[in-house]
Design an enzyme around this catalytic site. Sequence first.
Site: not given
Ligand SMILES: NC(=O)c1ccc[n+]([C@@H]2O[C@H](COP(=O)([O-])OP(=O)(O)OC[C@H]3O[C@@H](n4cnc5c(N)ncnc54)[C@H](OP(=O)(O)O)[C@@H]3O)[C@@H](O)[C@H]2O)c1
Length: 326
Positions: A22-24, A147, A175-176
């Site tokens: 999502l963030v990437g 987590y 945040t979320n």
């Molecule tokens: N979403 C939220 O509401 C939220 C809120 C606060 C903080 N965060 C933090 O923000 C950051 C980004 O979150 P997001 O929502 O963008 O996450 P996301 O959409 O679930 O994406 C997770 C990313 O991590 C990669 N990944 C997972 N396991 C891996 C592994 N073993 N080796 C290499 N890559 C791996 C995934 O790659 P693939 O696509 O190839 O699986 C994907 O690119 C995280 O650190 C999360 O904890 C998120």
Amino acid sequence: MTVKREREREKMKILVTGGTGLVGTAIKTIISGWTTNKDKEFIFLSSSDLDLRDGEATLALFQYHQPDVILHLAAVVGGLFKNMREKVRMLEENIMINMNVLSVAHACDVNRVISCLSTCIFPDKTSYPIDETMLHDGPPHISNDAYAYAKRMLEVQSRAYQEQYGRDYVCVIPTNIYGPADNFHLGDAHVIPALIHKCFLARNESLPFIVAGSGRPLRQFIYSEDLATLLVWMLDNYIDQKEPLILSVDPNDEVSILYIAHLIAAEFQYENRLVMDISLPDGQYKKTASNARLRSFMPSFVFTPIEEGIKKTVTWFLAHYPTCRK
Ligand SMILES: NC(=O)c1ccc[n+]([C@@H]2O[C@H](COP(=O)([O-])OP(=O)(O)OC[C@H]3O[C@@H](n4cnc5c(N)ncnc54)[C@H](OP(=O)(O)O)[C@@H]3O)[C@@H](O)[C@H]2O)c1
């Protein structure tokens, strides 16, 4: 001067772990709009490039790219139900990923790492608004403690590298987050993408749009592209700061899950079929976070209003339904 130093001076090379998430994806969107800024080169990684649980693979890849900065977004992420159901995975895989990223970054002489925590890892019983100093003041909510402790250790590890080796390893605390390219899986997703998917299915099948819990919990939701803008800003402006930084909308912009459900239902023109299922758990009632420290750097940053962000996210979901994560 070494080749690496020469590159640092001319162009900042940024390795983004979790680059397909999502963030990437939001960072990709932000930089795709740049026309003049050519002083940065981004490399986006996904789990198909390497498994960050594998230390040797991580070492080989970091050595190959030799980044100046690592934006560490990769994590095993999920909503309330995934956090309750998969505690061992949330703990062990996140610890493995974070341990490898920081220790290998140090081994490869990468001096800056910006890593992502989450406001959901703050203490359950606390005073509000929460600020950056309160991260370790008490146990997290029981629903996501695995987590939360893995993420808290990422902050401890970053600080240890600062103190022992003078590294600029720092954490942000969003945040979320919600927005295009989120995970819309019905069982694993965070609340907004899960509700969007549920409402879509309910409308298609003329069934009630059932929302888990009372709808009373309050959350500060940040639109993913706002977060991406802030992270990119940090690359040039949050250097050797040492303290974590909460990345959040203003506390006044906290909204209830019920309000979110109504916004989503309105987008699908399905408001009259919304039903709350109070037999299901609510999770933590609120986690109100202070963004005063962020505001001290960026007093006039304008966040996307939640109504506009939901509209954009629903539009993206409808356009990408066959291929989106779900
Ligand atoms: N979403 C939220 O509401 C939220 C809120 C606060 C903080 N965060 C933090 O923000 C950051 C980004 O979150 P997001 O929502 O963008 O996450 P996301 O959409 O679930 O994406 C997770 C990313 O991590 C990669 N990944 C997972 N396991 C891996 C592994 N073993 N080796 C290499 N890559 C791996 C995934 O790659 P693939 O696509 O190839 O699986 C994907 O690119 C995280 O650190 C999360 O904890 C998120």
